[in-house]
Design a protein around this motif. Structure first.
Motif, mmCIF file in Angstrom:
data_model
loop_
_atom_site.group_PDB
_atom_site.id
_atom_site.type_symbol
_atom_site.label_atom_id
_atom_site.label_comp_id
_atom_site.label_asym_id
_atom_site.label_seq_id
_atom_site.Cartn_x
_atom_site.Cartn_y
_atom_site.Cartn_z
ATOM 1 N N THR A 1 151.475 172.220 155.555
ATOM 2 C CA THR A 1 152.295 173.394 155.839
ATOM 3 C C THR A 1 152.962 173.275 157.198
ATOM 4 N N ASP A 2 154.136 173.856 157.319
ATOM 5 C CA ASP A 2 154.836 173.960 158.594
ATOM 6 C C ASP A 2 155.576 175.287 158.611
ATOM 7 N N SER A 3 156.496 175.454 159.511
ATOM 8 C CA SER A 3 157.198 176.730 159.628
ATOM 9 C C SER A 3 158.147 176.999 158.475
ATOM 10 N N VAL A 4 158.445 175.966 157.677
ATOM 11 C CA VAL A 4 159.426 176.098 156.601
ATOM 12 C C VAL A 4 158.769 176.242 155.232
ATOM 13 N N LYS A 5 157.762 175.430 154.939
ATOM 14 C CA LYS A 5 157.200 175.425 153.587
ATOM 15 C C LYS A 5 155.758 174.969 153.583
ATOM 16 N N THR A 6 155.111 175.232 152.464
ATOM 17 C CA THR A 6 153.769 174.729 152.180
ATOM 18 C C THR A 6 153.839 173.974 150.866
ATOM 19 N N GLU A 7 153.334 172.740 150.850
ATOM 20 C CA GLU A 7 153.413 171.925 149.631
ATOM 21 C C GLU A 7 152.144 171.124 149.430
ATOM 22 N N VAL A 8 151.826 170.872 148.170
ATOM 23 C CA VAL A 8 150.696 170.021 147.826
ATOM 24 C C VAL A 8 151.072 168.572 148.115
ATOM 25 N N VAL A 9 150.243 167.871 148.867
ATOM 26 C CA VAL A 9 150.497 166.452 149.132
ATOM 27 C C VAL A 9 149.474 165.555 148.450
ATOM 28 N N SER A 10 148.358 166.135 147.995
ATOM 29 C CA SER A 10 147.357 165.361 147.257
ATOM 30 C C SER A 10 146.571 166.298 146.371
ATOM 31 N N SER B 1 133.680 160.669 142.266
ATOM 32 C CA SER B 1 134.899 161.189 141.648
ATOM 33 C C SER B 1 134.873 162.706 141.504
ATOM 34 N N HIS B 2 134.144 163.394 142.356
ATOM 35 C CA HIS B 2 134.282 164.847 142.402
ATOM 36 C C HIS B 2 135.676 165.173 142.910
ATOM 37 N N ALA B 3 136.227 166.269 142.428
ATOM 38 C CA ALA B 3 137.621 166.609 142.726
ATOM 39 C C ALA B 3 137.901 166.656 144.223
ATOM 40 N N GLU B 4 136.972 167.206 145.008
ATOM 41 C CA GLU B 4 137.186 167.329 146.449
ATOM 42 C C GLU B 4 137.365 165.964 147.095
ATOM 43 N N ILE B 5 136.609 164.992 146.625
ATOM 44 C CA ILE B 5 136.671 163.650 147.207
ATOM 45 C C ILE B 5 137.938 162.937 146.755
ATOM 46 N N ILE B 6 138.305 163.123 145.488
ATOM 47 C CA ILE B 6 139.549 162.551 144.976
ATOM 48 C C ILE B 6 140.739 163.076 145.777
ATOM 49 N N ALA B 7 140.770 164.374 146.033
ATOM 50 C CA ALA B 7 141.879 164.976 146.776
ATOM 51 C C ALA B 7 141.960 164.434 148.191
ATOM 52 N N ARG B 8 140.839 164.304 148.852
ATOM 53 C CA ARG B 8 140.848 163.783 150.225
ATOM 54 C C ARG B 8 141.274 162.314 150.264
ATOM 55 N N ARG B 9 140.786 161.508 149.336
ATOM 56 C CA ARG B 9 141.158 160.092 149.349
ATOM 57 C C ARG B 9 142.641 159.913 149.003
ATOM 58 N N GLY B 10 143.168 160.759 148.105
ATOM 59 C CA GLY B 10 144.596 160.721 147.835
ATOM 60 C C GLY B 10 145.398 161.082 149.069
ATOM 61 N N ALA C 1 137.248 161.866 132.782
ATOM 62 C CA ALA C 1 138.304 161.257 133.589
ATOM 63 C C ALA C 1 138.524 162.031 134.881
ATOM 64 N N ALA C 2 139.045 161.337 135.869
ATOM 65 C CA ALA C 2 139.434 161.957 137.139
ATOM 66 C C ALA C 2 140.898 161.630 137.392
ATOM 67 N N ILE C 3 141.684 162.647 137.727
ATOM 68 C CA ILE C 3 143.114 162.466 137.987
ATOM 69 C C ILE C 3 143.364 162.562 139.484
ATOM 70 N N SER C 4 144.145 161.628 139.993
ATOM 71 C CA SER C 4 144.621 161.714 141.368
ATOM 72 C C SER C 4 146.142 161.695 141.362
ATOM 73 N N TRP C 5 146.728 162.606 142.129
ATOM 74 C CA TRP C 5 148.167 162.559 142.405
ATOM 75 C C TRP C 5 148.351 162.754 143.900
ATOM 76 N N CYS C 6 149.219 161.942 144.499
ATOM 77 C CA CYS C 6 149.560 162.167 145.902
ATOM 78 C C CYS C 6 151.039 161.888 146.112
ATOM 79 N N ASN C 7 151.586 162.429 147.160
ATOM 80 C CA ASN C 7 153.021 162.384 147.423
ATOM 81 C C ASN C 7 153.412 161.062 148.085
#
Length: 448
Positions: free
Chosen positions: A39-48, A71-80, A342-348
């Motif tokens: 997040t910044d002064s303009v927008k908030t976006e998902v990056v992982s 492969s817990h979701a929290e760990i997948i999100a942080r690694r992404g 299955a575990a899904i990862s998406w990152c920007n």
């Protein structure tokens, strides 16, 4: 203050925009979702973003760093998010524009762009200590109350409630304790149903106390668990070496979520300003105890590190693939409800933003390719290490951080240990708050 519902809405929408591969089957499979937002002064976006419920057992860990252990979701999100930050740093050192980093005053180091911060979202209360919730603190439950046990006489071993006089009458505080996590109450839930034991007053966790410390008393009610202790996640049939998501989140609140490798390049550690939890059994008081209080007394951290507790919020929006929603949607013809494998990862990132895994490897791989690059998750230690080495190679030698100028750096272990400020911070956290945190076996970290 962040808008918790808007954060949840952004995360759920990000998953819906992804291909269906690896997604739970509606009405039959459930999963967990977590995400990192910028997040910044303009927008908030998902990056992982990550989904997942599984851990691999200790015997399946690889000395080559090519298996995804947790492969817990929290760990997948942080690694992404680490993948995303590596690409942003690569752009910065190559003279391009980074939306995250700008040069710091210290040679070879970078800091966040002014106004940039990161938030963490998880659809469910993290496994471990944060999931040990007094029932009176949690108004919403994943399923209706369990009827009280009647006509049982005698008391079995382990404090089982079997005498009619010991079983409270059914009411708002006599529901069966359980949590919406794999191996985090599900096995206990089945056991309690099978043996007709009721554990009133608390949600329970399947994460086990680390060896050498307090053990769970396993007594009825509030005496079932010890609180405030480190826990390891259960595997399928054998122990794991993966600490609970609660423990890892509390560690990130002191050491930062960037890890040892990225700390070479950063003037200051990166912290989550806010942690948002979706609609689920939740207690802000318990979350504060688990994520903040346990580390609030840590002192003498090196420059760039601090105790940085996040703001804690809860959304009113529930994840549509939660276990509770899956049970509501379930049809008798669909068979048994189960956690999604299955575990899904998406990152920007520009290349291969989606990574779907199962059992520590890329989803769908055959035994023939196990051990080759084709089987590796982009989130495993080896792949992230190679991405880091690519970053180092892209950095002009004269512009590299001093900690990366040694010619003796070879292995993953070498590069982690050379991040001296991070290691000093970890020593302070370890000695003052988490003395029982298990050390990683060095033999599992000597790959290159």
């Amino acid at each position: 203050m962040a808008d918790a519902d808007e954060i949840a809405r952004l995360c759920y929408a990000r998953l819906e925009a992804l291909p269906r591969r690896g997604r739970p089957e509606a009405g039959r499979e459930w999963s967990l979702l977590a995400a990192v937002l910028q997040t910044d002064s303009v927008k908030t976006e998902v990056v992982s973003l990550g989904t997942g419920t599984k851990c691999i057992g200790q015997s399946h860990m690889s000395p080559n760093g090519d298996v995804l252990n947790d492969s817990h979701a929290e760990i997948i999100a942080r690694r992404g998010c680490i993948r995303y930050l590596l690409q942003q740093l690569h752009r910065a050192v190559s003279g391009g524009h980074s939306s995250v980093f700008c040069p710091s005053e210290e040679q070879g180091k970078w800091r966040l762009q002014p106004g940039v911060s990161f938030l963490f979202f998880t659809s469910h209360t993290p496994c471990g200590d944060a999931s040990i919730i007094p029932m009176t603190d949690s108004p919403s439950l994943p399923r209706p109350p369990v009827a009280s046990v009647k006509g049982r006489e005698g008391t079995g071993a382990g404090g089982d409630l079997k005498r009619k006089s010991e079983v409270p009458s059914e009411g708002p505080h006599t529901k069966l304790a359980r949590v919406d996590k794999p191996g985090d109450g599900r096995d206990e839930d089945r056991g309690q149903r099978r043996h007709k034991n009721i554990i009133p007053l608390k949600f329970i966790t399947g994460a086990k106390c680390v060896p050498g410390g307090a053990a769970d008393p396993l007594q009825p009610g509030t005496g079932y668990h010890s609180t405030g202790v480190l826990r390891v996640k259960p595997g399928r049939g054998e122990p794991t070496l993966s600490l609970s998501c609660t423990d890892k989140l509390s560690r990130w609140a002191v050491l930062g979520f960037q890890g040892a490798l990225l700390s070479h390049y950063l003037q200051e550690a990166l912290y989550f300003s806010t942690v948002v939890v979706g609609k689920c059994p939740y207690s802000k008081e318990v979350m504060h105890r688990a994520l903040v209080t346990r580390c609030s007394h840590v002192t003498d951290l090196p420059a760039g590190f601090s105790v940085s507790p996040p703001e804690l919020l809860q959304s009113s929006l529930e994840f549509r693939f939660s276990q509770a929603q899956t049970e509501l949607q379930h049809q008798a013809t669909q068979g048994r409800i189960s956690p999604c494998g299955a575990a899904i990862s998406w990152c920007n990132v520009a290349e291969q933003p989606v990574d779907v895994t199962a059992n520590g490897y890329k989803h769908g791989v055959t035994k023939k390719v196990v051990g080759t690059a084709k089987s590796r998750s982009l989130l495993c230690k080896l792949e992230l290490f190679h991405s880091f080495l690519s970053l180092v190679s892209a950095t002009e030698p004269s512009a590299r951080p001093r900690s990366l100028r040694s010619s003796e750096l070879r292995t993953y272990w070498d590069y982690k240990q050379a991040s001296s400020s991070y290691q000093q911070a970890w020593q302070q956290l370890h000695s003052q708050a988490f003395p029982l945190w298990p050390r990683s076996d060095r033999k599992l970290l000597l790959f290159h």
